[in-house]
Design a protein around this motif. Structure first.
Motif, PDB file in Angstrom:
ATOM      1  N   THR A 180     -19.153  97.894  40.490  1.00 54.26           N
ATOM      2  CA  THR A 180     -18.988  98.563  39.210  1.00 54.26           C
ATOM      3  C   THR A 180     -18.286  97.619  38.241  1.00 54.26           C
ATOM      4  N   THR A 205     -33.532 103.600  34.407  1.00 51.94           N
ATOM      5  CA  THR A 205     -33.767 105.039  34.370  1.00 51.94           C
ATOM      6  C   THR A 205     -34.107 105.468  32.948  1.00 51.94           C
ATOM      7  N   ILE A 209     -26.959 107.369  33.192  1.00 55.52           N
ATOM      8  CA  ILE A 209     -26.212 107.704  34.403  1.00 55.52           C
ATOM      9  C   ILE A 209     -24.750 107.851  34.012  1.00 55.52           C
ATOM     10  N   ASP A 210     -24.189 109.032  34.260  1.00 57.21           N
ATOM     11  CA  ASP A 210     -22.825 109.317  33.835  1.00 57.21           C
ATOM     12  C   ASP A 210     -21.799 109.192  34.955  1.00 57.21           C
ATOM     13  N   ASP A 211     -22.259 108.877  36.163  1.00 57.56           N
ATOM     14  CA  ASP A 211     -21.360 108.749  37.311  1.00 57.56           C
ATOM     15  C   ASP A 211     -20.345 107.633  37.063  1.00 57.56           C
ATOM     16  N   PRO A 212     -19.020 107.933  37.191  1.00 59.81           N
ATOM     17  CA  PRO A 212     -18.020 106.883  36.988  1.00 59.81           C
ATOM     18  C   PRO A 212     -18.142 105.741  37.987  1.00 59.81           C
ATOM     19  N   GLU A 213     -18.827 105.971  39.114  1.00 56.95           N
ATOM     20  CA  GLU A 213     -19.041 104.924  40.114  1.00 56.95           C
ATOM     21  C   GLU A 213     -20.395 104.237  39.924  1.00 56.95           C
ATOM     22  N   ARG A 214     -20.974 104.382  38.752  1.00 55.56           N
ATOM     23  CA  ARG A 214     -22.259 103.755  38.458  1.00 55.56           C
ATOM     24  C   ARG A 214     -22.188 102.247  38.663  1.00 55.56           C
ATOM     25  N   THR A 218     -27.437  99.521  36.448  1.00 57.91           N
ATOM     26  CA  THR A 218     -28.229 100.726  36.664  1.00 57.91           C
ATOM     27  C   THR A 218     -28.081 101.647  35.460  1.00 57.91           C
ATOM     28  N   GLY A 219     -29.177 102.335  35.128  1.00 55.06           N
ATOM     29  CA  GLY A 219     -29.145 103.266  34.005  1.00 55.06           C
ATOM     30  C   GLY A 219     -30.250 102.957  33.007  1.00 55.06           C
ATOM     31  N   GLN A 223     -27.723 101.032  28.695  1.00 49.18           N
ATOM     32  CA  GLN A 223     -26.601 100.848  29.612  1.00 49.18           C
ATOM     33  C   GLN A 223     -26.653  99.470  30.267  1.00 49.18           C
TER      34      GLN A 223
END
Length: 272
Positions: A180, A205, A209-214, A218-219, A223
């Motif tokens: 990350t 994608t 992607i809103d996951d803090p562990e992205r 990715t995204g 992003q």
């Protein structure tokens, strides 16, 4: 900042024609570097993630050197304890000479216990062996150096504190493998590194992607471009994009990866 691509040199559907097409696309899109992975004995623990056929990296890169003109070529990463260091020094030197000085040697200590056992290399000594082999590599190259020798950069792979210390002691760059942005930023703040050349995921994608562990890379394209911008500002010399996410069946369908690479190549401009 330069951009590279980690090309799958393994798995179902991989053959010389596919590898040739990967090289054509990566070079044609204007990327700077093509790298491949390393395994010697495809034991069950390896085959689960990186199944056969597995094309040996020095052989594969030597062949790719003959069908490319501009791309740097490298390993991400060569498992250093698997081969005698003088053999690695000779193969790397020859590949660098034959490619016109285009080799980048990414190295690591490895993780596949069954593969170590198959090769007769002690798994628990792999850190010590990696350090010893790096010393031998540097010594061999230093003794053979002349005015016509192009130096081969060594990128030390791995995400542990030991890998960072190894990069500082022996390497020309630290080569972390997927992570990350907050983690990468923290590691850089706490260490004085020779250079920074991360390998990040590449997964495009249609929605953010809103996951803090992205994972970085990715995204959405926005992003991913922002990740590259931040890595540039963190001092990355080169960023390697890795479109493989662990499912060997995806290797049969490389077009999604090629589309993601095309999107990055089309939109990315190194910030001034």
């Amino acid at each position: 900042m330069q951009l590279g691509v980690n090309v799958p040199n393994f798995g179902p559907g991989t053959d010389p024609g596919v590898l040739r097409e990967w090289a054509r696309i990566v070079e044609g899109l204007g990327f700077d570097l093509l790298m491949v992975s390393d395994h010697v004995a495809v034991t069950p623990d390896v085959a689960e993630r990186y199944p056969e056929p597995f094309y040996e990296p020095f052989t594969t890169l030597s062949w790719l050197a003959g069908i490319t003109t501009r791309l740097r070529l490298g390993t991400t990463v060569l498992v250093l304890p698997y081969r005698h260091p003088l053999l690695v020094a000779r193969m790397a030197t020859n590949l660098n000479q034959l490619s016109g000085g285009r080799l980048v040697l990414g190295v690591g200590l490895g993780w596949a216990r069954q593969e170590f056992e198959a090769l007769g290399v002690p798994f628990t000594a792999r850190g010590k062996l990696t350090d010893e082999h790096l010393v031998t590599l540097r010594k061999a190259w230093r003794e053979e150096a002349d005015d016509h020798t192009t130096s081969i950069p060594i990128w030390v792979g791995g995400n542990s504190d030991a890998a960072i210390r190894r990069a500082i002691r022996f390497g020309d760059a630290w080569h972390p493998l997927r992570g990350t942005l907050p983690w990468l930023r923290s590691a850089l703040m706490n260490h004085s590194l020779p250079a920074f050349a991360p390998r990040i995921a590449l997964r495009l994608t249609t929605t953010p992607i809103d996951d803090p562990e992205r994972l970085a890379g990715t995204g959405t394209i926005e992003q991913i471009l922002d990740d590259l911008d931040q890595l540039h500002r963190l001092g990355a010399d080169t960023v390697l994009l890795d479109p493989y996410h662990g499912d060997p069946e995806d290797i049969r369908r490389p077009h999604a990866a090629w589309q993601a690479l095309t999107a990055v190549a089309t939109h990315w401009r190194t910030p001034s």
